[in-house]
Design an enzyme around this catalytic site. Sequence first.
Site, PDB file in Angstrom:
ATOM      1  N   SER A   1      -7.016   1.960  -2.472  1.00  0.00           N
ATOM      2  CA  SER A   1      -5.820   1.183  -2.757  1.00  0.00           C
ATOM      3  C   SER A   1      -6.260  -0.170  -3.313  1.00  0.00           C
ATOM      4  O   SER A   1      -7.269  -0.720  -2.884  1.00  0.00           O
ATOM      5  CB  SER A   1      -5.030   0.983  -1.465  1.00  0.00           C
ATOM      6  OG  SER A   1      -4.133  -0.081  -1.623  1.00  0.00           O
TER       7      SER A   1
ATOM      8  N   CYS B   1      -8.190  -2.185   3.833  1.00  0.00           N
ATOM      9  CA  CYS B   1      -8.101  -3.400   4.660  1.00  0.00           C
ATOM     10  C   CYS B   1      -9.403  -3.768   5.336  1.00  0.00           C
ATOM     11  O   CYS B   1      -9.540  -4.856   5.851  1.00  0.00           O
ATOM     12  CB  CYS B   1      -7.065  -3.287   5.757  1.00  0.00           C
ATOM     13  SG  CYS B   1      -5.881  -2.024   5.534  1.00  0.00           S
TER      14      CYS B   1
ATOM     15  N   GLU C   1     -13.687 -13.019  -6.428  1.00  0.00           N
ATOM     16  CA  GLU C   1     -12.386 -12.670  -6.994  1.00  0.00           C
ATOM     17  C   GLU C   1     -11.234 -13.053  -6.062  1.00  0.00           C
ATOM     18  O   GLU C   1     -10.072 -12.931  -6.430  1.00  0.00           O
ATOM     19  CB  GLU C   1     -12.331 -11.174  -7.329  1.00  0.00           C
ATOM     20  CG  GLU C   1     -12.419 -10.220  -6.158  1.00  0.00           C
ATOM     21  CD  GLU C   1     -13.852  -9.853  -5.761  1.00  0.00           C
ATOM     22  OE1 GLU C   1     -14.770 -10.623  -6.104  1.00  0.00           O
ATOM     23  OE2 GLU C   1     -14.036  -8.818  -5.095  1.00  0.00           O
TER      24      GLU C   1
ATOM     25  N   GLU D   1     -15.834 -11.234   2.958  1.00  0.00           N
ATOM     26  CA  GLU D   1     -14.675 -10.930   2.125  1.00  0.00           C
ATOM     27  C   GLU D   1     -14.052 -12.210   1.569  1.00  0.00           C
ATOM     28  O   GLU D   1     -13.724 -12.305   0.389  1.00  0.00           O
ATOM     29  CB  GLU D   1     -13.639 -10.157   2.944  1.00  0.00           C
ATOM     30  CG  GLU D   1     -12.451  -9.692   2.111  1.00  0.00           C
ATOM     31  CD  GLU D   1     -11.344  -9.064   2.961  1.00  0.00           C
ATOM     32  OE1 GLU D   1     -11.219  -9.453   4.139  1.00  0.00           O
ATOM     33  OE2 GLU D   1     -10.612  -8.214   2.439  1.00  0.00           O
TER      34      GLU D   1
ATOM     35  N   CYS E   1     -10.513  -2.204  14.278  1.00  0.00           N
ATOM     36  CA  CYS E   1     -10.762  -3.643  14.431  1.00  0.00           C
ATOM     37  C   CYS E   1     -11.026  -4.065  15.876  1.00  0.00           C
ATOM     38  O   CYS E   1     -11.768  -5.007  16.119  1.00  0.00           O
ATOM     39  CB  CYS E   1      -9.590  -4.433  13.895  1.00  0.00           C
ATOM     40  SG  CYS E   1      -9.242  -4.034  12.186  1.00  0.00           S
TER      41      CYS E   1
ATOM     42  N   GLU F   1       2.311   1.657  -3.365  1.00  0.00           N
ATOM     43  CA  GLU F   1       1.252   2.122  -4.262  1.00  0.00           C
ATOM     44  C   GLU F   1       1.046   3.632  -4.112  1.00  0.00           C
ATOM     45  O   GLU F   1       0.895   4.356  -5.092  1.00  0.00           O
ATOM     46  CB  GLU F   1      -0.051   1.372  -3.966  1.00  0.00           C
ATOM     47  CG  GLU F   1      -1.161   1.716  -4.963  1.00  0.00           C
ATOM     48  CD  GLU F   1      -2.502   1.093  -4.585  1.00  0.00           C
ATOM     49  OE1 GLU F   1      -2.566   0.324  -3.605  1.00  0.00           O
ATOM     50  OE2 GLU F   1      -3.492   1.394  -5.282  1.00  0.00           O
TER      51      GLU F   1
ATOM     52  N   LYS G   1     -15.265 -10.070   7.379  1.00  0.00           N
ATOM     53  CA  LYS G   1     -14.217 -10.920   6.815  1.00  0.00           C
ATOM     54  C   LYS G   1     -14.811 -12.217   6.267  1.00  0.00           C
ATOM     55  O   LYS G   1     -14.238 -12.848   5.391  1.00  0.00           O
ATOM     56  CB  LYS G   1     -13.180 -11.231   7.887  1.00  0.00           C
ATOM     57  CG  LYS G   1     -12.337 -10.032   8.289  1.00  0.00           C
ATOM     58  CD  LYS G   1     -11.253  -9.745   7.276  1.00  0.00           C
ATOM     59  CE  LYS G   1     -10.464  -8.503   7.676  1.00  0.00           C
ATOM     60  NZ  LYS G   1      -9.639  -8.011   6.569  1.00  0.00           N
TER      61      LYS G   1
ATOM     62  N   GLU H   1       0.826  -1.197   0.000  1.00  0.00           N
ATOM     63  CA  GLU H   1       0.000   0.000   0.000  1.00  0.00           C
ATOM     64  C   GLU H   1       0.871   1.262   0.000  1.00  0.00           C
ATOM     65  O   GLU H   1       0.556   2.246  -0.673  1.00  0.00           O
ATOM     66  CB  GLU H   1      -0.903  -0.025   1.231  1.00  0.00           C
ATOM     67  CG  GLU H   1      -2.248   0.615   0.991  1.00  0.00           C
ATOM     68  CD  GLU H   1      -3.253   0.312   2.098  1.00  0.00           C
ATOM     69  OE1 GLU H   1      -3.069  -0.681   2.844  1.00  0.00           O
ATOM     70  OE2 GLU H   1      -4.212   1.064   2.222  1.00  0.00           O
TER      71      GLU H   1
END
Lengths: 157, 396, 626
Positions: free
Chosen positions: C356, C336, C403, C398, C553, C312, C395, C309
């Site tokens: 990102s 994230c 993908e 996710e 989190c 990037e 999560k 990141e």
Amino acid sequence: MTDKDKKIKTEFIASLVRLYGKDRSSLLPVLQEFQKKFRYIDEYSQQEIADALSIHPVEVNSIISFYAFLYDKPRGKHTIRICKNIVCKFHGNKELSKFMEKKVSEFNKDKSEESKITIEYVNCIGLCDRSPSMLVDEKVYEKINPHNAEAILEELS
Amino acid sequence: MMTFEKIKRTGPVLFSEYENGSALKKAISIGRNEILAELKESGLKGRGGAGFPTSTKWMLTAAAKADRKFVICNADEGEPGTFKDRVLLTEYPELVLEGMIIAGYVIGAKEGIIYLRSEYSYMLEFLESKIEYMRKYGFFGKNILGEQGFDFEIKIRLGSGAYECGEETALIESLEGYRGEPRNRPPFPVNTGYLGYPTVVNNVETLASVPHIITKGGEWYKKFGTDKSTGSKLFSVSGDCKYPGVYELQWGITLRELLKIVGAENTKAVQVGGASGVCLNESQFDKKISYEETATGGSIMIFDKSRSMLEVLKNFMEFFVEESCGQCTPCRIGNVKLLEGVNMIEKNDYTLEYIDKLKELGETMKIASKCGLGQTSPNPFISILDNFKDEIFSKN
Amino acid sequence: MNTMEKTLRSPVSQRPHEIKKTDQLTGIGAEVSIELNGIKMKVPIGKTILEICRDNNIHIPTLCYHEDLCIAGNCRLCLVEIEGMRTLQTSCSFPVTSPIKIKTFSDKVRKARKHIVGLMLSEHYGECYSCVRNNNCELQSLAREYGIDNYEFGHICSPRYNVDKSSQAVIRDMDKCILCRRCVRTCIDLQEVGVLEAVNRGYDTKISTFMDKPLADVVCINCGQCINRCPTAALHANDPSDEIWKAIEDPEKHVILQTAPSPRASLGEEFGLPPGHSMTGQLNTAARRMGFDRVFDTNFSADLTIMEEGTELLNRLRKALVEKDTSVRLPQFTSCSPGWIKFIEHFYPEYLDYLSTAKSPQQMFGSVIKTFYADESGIDPANIVNVALMPCAAKKFECNRPEMNSSGFKDIDYGLTTREMAKMIREAGLVLPDLPKSGFDDPFGEASGAGLIFGSTGGVMEAALRTVYELVTGRVVPFKNLNIEVCRGMKGIKEASVKLENCRPEFSFLEGIDLKFIVAHGTANAKVVMDMLKNGELKDYHFVEIMACPGGCIGGGGQPIPTSESIRKLRAKAIYEEEAGLPVRKSHENPHIKYIYEKFLKDGPCGKLSHKLLHTHYVKRGKFIN
């Protein structure tokens, strides 16, 4: 729903929001006016209204479900609301209801969903002194008996 | 379609002679403090049923500092058996509107809203035409009657079929576009009302009383009624009597006198105060109708000896189950439990022990519910079961 | 930035009172004498009765009340009696403004509370012993507290609603709902997602999605905050533990557990410890005893995330400043938090290019394990089962995104929440706090502190700054002990900047630039930031960290219940304390990170291979439901 219908509804909603203001307090008037024109507030329009007033669609849905006179399901052309308060009940509402149910089901026979009549039983409509009473769309009818009820129904057809 | 009655009404206050606009003219000439003093002198209390002193409500709102203030006329008359506001709004709309303008003048509000129940939507055009009519005489708009800086406008908003919206904070929520669920109090609307601004919410009848009090004085008004219940009251009389309708009578009248006036015979029970009121039997007909003894928003439902009291009770409880907003636990579930109890009695499948437990639950609902609905819905349950014991529990 | 305080939907009267200083006009903050259960005391005007009782160690039962949410006053359990008042008053909503006498447990009060619990139980379908919230249910505790020994007002015996299991993250069982509406206030006010609201009225009232659609079909971001605030099991997470047990018992399967920092900071709470005790070492032992074949530290892949990141970001800056590429989107937003990702996909789909492309640490680890690790250790990736212990409900969603299979397999097989892990540990008969500590497995045995602080809001930003600043200038960040305090703390939206001076030659284009960044947590705050972006107010900014959950989190939707602001603060403290003592505190200095770029991701951060394995793309979902 066709794209054309959608466009008509979106534009109508936009005009209502312009009229009442882009504010949450406009929600009820917008819903009322929308329903007056389209009879019920469909899923698509609920989301459009939510978007136009910057609230969540589920909130619009919540409001519609809370208020007895707002609908999110398709409805026929006319709504008859018979008062079910105890005073009306004691003064002929039972006979009236039976009569109306029968007549309306005859009326609705072979009619398209759109042109049907819906009967609802509502709480006190403030005409206890002239019971039994009912509302047909926005008109009030008092001291109804099968005789004058018949005439009222005829007016609707 | 409107419903007008052809009879000429008479009554001590509301149905007495009155020249439209005279109160407003006088109000402006005597000023705010004097109006509040007259109101206080009159002892006028809220006519919706709760009976909060009107002068105090206005004074608190007048004292609150804010950029905007509101006067709201509560025309969400939903209490079963009540229709006095219908009569006031169709036959005396000028009185109500004038009351609102005076309220606006006193508290410093420029905006008034009439919250009209959707069942009365047929009045909408009529009321709007009245407003336009009064505007011609300079009662609305800017610098009303030449008073610099006194601007006032009224708009009418329709309800959408929710009894709960008659509760003032639920009404405000509804106006703001939310579910008609009552708010926590404090804060009260006089400080934090519509859109967070100080707001006076008054019943139609309260507002209609104001012009009479202004023109004729608080002293005059106080002459009617009793010590703590001054003036007159509109009664919506329905049920088993010869002359149902709206009556203006003085507070303190006994039920027996009232029944006579309306031509009720063979009366078994009178429900005073609508579904949320109490049901009295013949031995209680000498009770006076007043804030001291039997307070009421004005609904009188008369049942003669042929009627089943259990059917009456069931109808009321079904009403509350349907109309509870569902927000607080005691009211949402409590009313269902009470209705279940009624059904048990109907099926003759109950124990008196459980019915007593439900009455206790009713007592809890009266003090634990969030708003007036849940606090009063056990009234018919408890009073009918107590006052008509012999009839209801006869099968056992 | 001007007004960043988020707005509450609730009417003024239902907002929590905040007493700060004496207000001359209203007297708020001045003292008033009251009598509480017969004891005379002075309290600040404006404080609620509930607050006063808590200050005085008087327990008042509550259900609809929650520290994070506006006042509702609808459960009516916190009722107290005030002398001279006809009705009982809810202590949560009643501010003391005059000298009143309060009784918190009078006959009337106790009877009313008992009745109310009885009414709730009569409508609460299900049995405690077969409930996921058994022993951690607020309704159950109340029933015990008020000595409920029978169903006074009956008990519903058949379900009324279908359980909505459509969502990969959140399950809705409305038969257990007691309509406290915490979830509604969480979803609408706290998170501003607006999926749940009460519909109908009276007895028919229920919590519903838009038109009663399955949760998977509406704009739910799976943050799971509603689960954390549900007093019963009406909302709970989709629990994969049975499948994980099955995999563990399958000798063919190589089951790997990766543990994120936040669950480690909170897992002790599930075993009766007060918040703020890190259980990292004990958890490693527990996992091994339970039969996991390897335990890895998600902080390793957090370091990897920082490398990717951060690079990037530098690439974007170079493109924008040197190549004058107008298609480059800045500020760069972190990616994230899967709840945040779904939020932006639904509500700001036209801004996905600002995100990102780096995957979250969980997913990066998944693809690294099923490629690099599988290769190095000679295990068939088809036999690897990747379990991720996360503080997060999203999560779960996710790892099931189609993908997320760049390794050729499903990169992460199961997302496991802190609560579910605790349940598995208990099932295994282990008492976590009593276990000896042990370390993580190689080849990812070590992680930097930068990865650890990912758990708290501002952590990603802090970690990224440590690396980016050093890459650009060759010096460590100019903050004492590497602690970038401006990133820390529970303020909804934080912003700051670092000046880049004396840059290394290859970063000379950044010379003199103020690297401006924003940190926001909770999607309500994210919305404020996004609206600023929309209005063009973020043109000067370079980097934005967003976490979907309040507190980041550590306050995730998979964390132990209860979770509140004070608990989140303690968990964050545990993380920062643990971090301060670590030998390596910068991602780029992690030896294992160096190793993986040397041996595997040979073309470096944001190189071709890392692009394939460690980066992803997003879906324009929009909010309109057909």
